[in-house]
Scaffold this motif. Structure first.
Motif, PDB file in Angstrom:
ATOM      1  N   HIS A  71       0.985  -1.029  -0.147  1.00 40.05           N
ATOM      2  CA  HIS A  71      -0.038  -0.027   0.033  1.00 40.05           C
ATOM      3  C   HIS A  71       0.997   1.251   0.020  1.00 40.05           C
ATOM      4  O   HIS A  71       0.527   2.317  -0.695  1.00 40.05           O
ATOM      5  N   TYR A  72       1.892   1.320   0.660  1.00 34.74           N
ATOM      6  CA  TYR A  72       3.095   2.530   0.918  1.00 34.74           C
ATOM      7  C   TYR A  72       3.406   2.756  -0.455  1.00 34.74           C
ATOM      8  O   TYR A  72       3.462   3.835  -0.972  1.00 34.74           O
ATOM      9  N   GLU A  73       3.991   1.922  -1.303  1.00 31.81           N
ATOM     10  CA  GLU A  73       4.580   1.617  -2.500  1.00 31.81           C
ATOM     11  C   GLU A  73       3.569   2.282  -3.361  1.00 31.81           C
ATOM     12  O   GLU A  73       3.814   3.286  -4.439  1.00 31.81           O
ATOM     13  N   LEU A  74       2.298   1.951  -3.320  1.00 36.12           N
ATOM     14  CA  LEU A  74       1.312   2.317  -4.437  1.00 36.12           C
ATOM     15  C   LEU A  74       1.000   3.986  -4.041  1.00 36.12           C
ATOM     16  O   LEU A  74       0.871   4.760  -4.931  1.00 36.12           O
ATOM     17  N   VAL A  75       0.880   4.324  -2.653  1.00 38.30           N
ATOM     18  CA  VAL A  75       0.752   5.627  -2.391  1.00 38.30           C
ATOM     19  C   VAL A  75       1.645   6.594  -2.995  1.00 38.30           C
ATOM     20  O   VAL A  75       1.659   7.693  -3.586  1.00 38.30           O
ATOM     21  N   ARG A  76       2.878   6.055  -2.556  1.00 37.33           N
ATOM     22  CA  ARG A  76       4.293   6.904  -3.006  1.00 37.33           C
ATOM     23  C   ARG A  76       4.318   7.026  -4.637  1.00 37.33           C
ATOM     24  O   ARG A  76       4.710   8.224  -5.267  1.00 37.33           O
ATOM     25  N   ALA A  77       3.938   6.127  -5.429  1.00 37.14           N
ATOM     26  CA  ALA A  77       3.854   6.167  -6.864  1.00 37.14           C
ATOM     27  C   ALA A  77       2.762   6.932  -7.622  1.00 37.14           C
ATOM     28  O   ALA A  77       2.824   7.577  -8.310  1.00 37.14           O
ATOM     29  N   ARG A  78       1.523   7.103  -6.580  1.00 37.61           N
ATOM     30  CA  ARG A  78       0.663   7.752  -7.097  1.00 37.61           C
ATOM     31  C   ARG A  78       0.657   9.351  -6.619  1.00 37.61           C
ATOM     32  O   ARG A  78       0.027  10.402  -7.023  1.00 37.61           O
ATOM     33  N   ALA A  79       1.526   9.664  -5.581  1.00 40.52           N
ATOM     34  CA  ALA A  79       1.599  11.002  -5.360  1.00 40.52           C
ATOM     35  C   ALA A  79       2.379  12.040  -5.855  1.00 40.52           C
ATOM     36  O   ALA A  79       3.392  11.603  -6.753  1.00 40.52           O
ATOM     37  N   GLU A  80       2.068  13.173  -5.930  1.00 36.76           N
ATOM     38  CA  GLU A  80       2.803  14.249  -6.255  1.00 36.76           C
ATOM     39  C   GLU A  80       3.542  15.066  -5.090  1.00 36.76           C
ATOM     40  O   GLU A  80       3.129  15.590  -4.464  1.00 36.76           O
TER      41      GLU A  80
ATOM     42  N   ALA B 155       3.298  11.951   0.742  1.00 35.71           N
ATOM     43  CA  ALA B 155       4.551  11.499  -0.169  1.00 35.71           C
ATOM     44  C   ALA B 155       5.866  11.456   0.625  1.00 35.71           C
ATOM     45  O   ALA B 155       6.930  10.808   0.256  1.00 35.71           O
ATOM     46  N   VAL B 156       5.859  12.186   1.540  1.00 36.94           N
ATOM     47  CA  VAL B 156       7.164  12.692   2.386  1.00 36.94           C
ATOM     48  C   VAL B 156       7.646  11.543   3.224  1.00 36.94           C
ATOM     49  O   VAL B 156       8.902  11.343   3.247  1.00 36.94           O
ATOM     50  N   PRO B 157       6.770  10.996   3.949  1.00 45.02           N
ATOM     51  CA  PRO B 157       7.322  10.085   5.200  1.00 45.02           C
ATOM     52  C   PRO B 157       7.963   8.630   4.610  1.00 45.02           C
ATOM     53  O   PRO B 157       7.622   8.380   3.769  1.00 45.02           O
ATOM     54  N   ALA B 158       8.888   8.420   5.553  1.00 44.47           N
ATOM     55  CA  ALA B 158       9.440   7.062   5.173  1.00 44.47           C
ATOM     56  C   ALA B 158       8.515   5.856   5.727  1.00 44.47           C
ATOM     57  O   ALA B 158       7.917   6.277   6.607  1.00 44.47           O
ATOM     58  N   PHE B 159       8.703   4.687   5.214  1.00 45.82           N
ATOM     59  CA  PHE B 159       7.949   3.536   5.900  1.00 45.82           C
ATOM     60  C   PHE B 159       8.379   3.290   7.218  1.00 45.82           C
ATOM     61  O   PHE B 159       9.613   3.481   7.411  1.00 45.82           O
TER      62      PHE B 159
ATOM     63  N   THR C 191      -8.764  13.498   4.475  1.00 48.44           N
ATOM     64  CA  THR C 191      -8.242  14.447   3.645  1.00 48.44           C
ATOM     65  C   THR C 191      -7.584  13.473   2.667  1.00 48.44           C
ATOM     66  O   THR C 191      -7.430  13.802   1.342  1.00 48.44           O
ATOM     67  N   ASN C 192      -7.029  12.462   2.801  1.00 53.82           N
ATOM     68  CA  ASN C 192      -6.194  11.643   1.828  1.00 53.82           C
ATOM     69  C   ASN C 192      -6.841  10.194   1.212  1.00 53.82           C
ATOM     70  O   ASN C 192      -6.557   9.641   0.620  1.00 53.82           O
ATOM     71  N   GLY C 193      -8.254  10.281   1.638  1.00 57.09           N
ATOM     72  CA  GLY C 193      -9.061   8.999   1.084  1.00 57.09           C
ATOM     73  C   GLY C 193      -8.799   7.849   1.963  1.00 57.09           C
ATOM     74  O   GLY C 193      -8.003   7.552   2.444  1.00 57.09           O
ATOM     75  N   THR C 194      -9.733   6.953   1.311  1.00 58.20           N
ATOM     76  CA  THR C 194      -9.849   5.379   1.720  1.00 58.20           C
ATOM     77  C   THR C 194     -10.049   4.623   0.479  1.00 58.20           C
ATOM     78  O   THR C 194     -10.728   5.029  -0.497  1.00 58.20           O
ATOM     79  N   SER C 195      -9.287   3.560   0.416  1.00 56.99           N
ATOM     80  CA  SER C 195      -9.727   2.297  -0.687  1.00 56.99           C
ATOM     81  C   SER C 195      -9.701   1.221  -0.317  1.00 56.99           C
ATOM     82  O   SER C 195      -9.580   0.745   0.931  1.00 56.99           O
TER      83      SER C 195
ATOM     84  N   SER D  40     -15.328 -11.113   3.702  1.00 52.78           N
ATOM     85  CA  SER D  40     -13.956 -11.713   4.681  1.00 52.78           C
ATOM     86  C   SER D  40     -12.756 -11.952   3.877  1.00 52.78           C
ATOM     87  O   SER D  40     -12.920 -12.161   2.641  1.00 52.78           O
ATOM     88  N   GLY D  41     -11.664 -11.150   4.294  1.00 48.66           N
ATOM     89  CA  GLY D  41     -10.366 -11.039   3.672  1.00 48.66           C
ATOM     90  C   GLY D  41     -10.238  -9.780   2.921  1.00 48.66           C
ATOM     91  O   GLY D  41      -9.155  -9.584   2.268  1.00 48.66           O
ATOM     92  N   ASP D  42     -11.240  -8.764   2.759  1.00 50.08           N
ATOM     93  CA  ASP D  42     -10.987  -7.562   2.151  1.00 50.08           C
ATOM     94  C   ASP D  42     -10.225  -6.821   3.092  1.00 50.08           C
ATOM     95  O   ASP D  42     -10.188  -6.648   4.115  1.00 50.08           O
ATOM     96  N   SER D  43      -9.505  -5.868   2.187  1.00 43.16           N
ATOM     97  CA  SER D  43      -8.593  -4.804   3.048  1.00 43.16           C
ATOM     98  C   SER D  43      -8.944  -3.325   2.561  1.00 43.16           C
ATOM     99  O   SER D  43      -9.311  -3.090   1.465  1.00 43.16           O
ATOM    100  N   ILE D  44      -8.995  -2.606   3.834  1.00 42.87           N
ATOM    101  CA  ILE D  44      -9.101  -1.311   3.632  1.00 42.87           C
ATOM    102  C   ILE D  44      -7.949  -0.535   3.694  1.00 42.87           C
ATOM    103  O   ILE D  44      -7.168  -0.815   4.831  1.00 42.87           O
ATOM    104  N   HIS D  45      -7.588   0.595   3.026  1.00 39.30           N
ATOM    105  CA  HIS D  45      -6.398   1.204   3.009  1.00 39.30           C
ATOM    106  C   HIS D  45      -6.754   2.569   3.322  1.00 39.30           C
ATOM    107  O   HIS D  45      -7.297   3.404   2.808  1.00 39.30           O
ATOM    108  N   VAL D  46      -5.904   3.149   4.366  1.00 37.54           N
ATOM    109  CA  VAL D  46      -6.054   4.660   4.803  1.00 37.54           C
ATOM    110  C   VAL D  46      -4.575   5.051   4.937  1.00 37.54           C
ATOM    111  O   VAL D  46      -3.646   4.421   5.297  1.00 37.54           O
ATOM    112  N   GLY D  47      -4.569   6.279   4.845  1.00 41.55           N
ATOM    113  CA  GLY D  47      -2.999   6.998   5.134  1.00 41.55           C
ATOM    114  C   GLY D  47      -1.814   6.523   4.274  1.00 41.55           C
ATOM    115  O   GLY D  47      -2.357   6.064   3.232  1.00 41.55           O
ATOM    116  N   ALA D  48      -0.845   6.820   4.665  1.00 41.34           N
ATOM    117  CA  ALA D  48       0.406   6.630   3.783  1.00 41.34           C
ATOM    118  C   ALA D  48       0.652   5.055   3.689  1.00 41.34           C
ATOM    119  O   ALA D  48       1.292   4.431   2.756  1.00 41.34           O
TER     120      ALA D  48
END
Length: 148
Positions: free
Chosen positions: A14-23, A30-34, A109-113, A131-139
């Motif tokens: 999820h982190y890598e997807l967020v970074r790839a999509r960020a400006e 986009a700034v923080p480290a994992f 502010t940053n959405g949910t997927s 069952s097994g679905d993933s919710i993604h929030v934040g970085a």
């Protein structure tokens, strides 16, 4: 006895997807480290509504104390590590019927997927979960729901 649980974890994918999509110049996540030492925890889903977010520590002063009357979310993502992309009230899980859950973005502010989708949820629109679905929030935060 069957029930639902939520596993909360720092998700490198999820982190890598967020970074790839960020400006980088305009996107605050986009700034923080994992996180070097990510925390993982599990929580039983009980009740009719579970708020996902972080306690009211002001963004401007991370060392500030939490107000006594501030509501602690059912899935508290205050940290550490503190995911800078998580809003105070980010999303909500709602029980619908005896054994079904939906998630909705609470106007974060940053959405949910869900399930690594590129599209963010429309705020206030309920999305059914299986069952097994993933919710993604934040970085980097992923919440995987599971029926047991």
């Amino acid at each position: 006895m069957t029930g639902w649980t939520a596993r909360v974890w720092a998700d490198r994918d999820h982190y890598e997807l967020v970074r790839a999509r960020a400006e980088p110049a305009t996107d605050p996540v986009a700034v923080p480290a994992f996180p070097g030492e990510p925390v993982e925890f599990e929580i039983a889903l009980r009740g009719e509504e579970i708020r996902i977010g972080r306690r009211g520590v002001p963004d401007e002063d991370p060392s500030a104390s939490v107000a006594d009357d501030d509501e602690v979310p059912g899935i508290d993502l205050t940290g550490p590590p503190r995911d800078p992309g998580v809003s105070h009230l980010h999303a909500v899980l709602l029980a619908v019927g005896p054994d079904r859950w939906v998630v909705l973005d609470a106007g974060s502010t940053n959405g949910t997927s869900v399930n690594y989708a590129a599209e963010r949820l429309e705020p206030g629109t309920a999305v059914p979960l299986g069952s097994g679905d993933s919710i993604h929030v934040g970085a980097w935060t992923t919440i995987t729901v599971e029926r047991r």
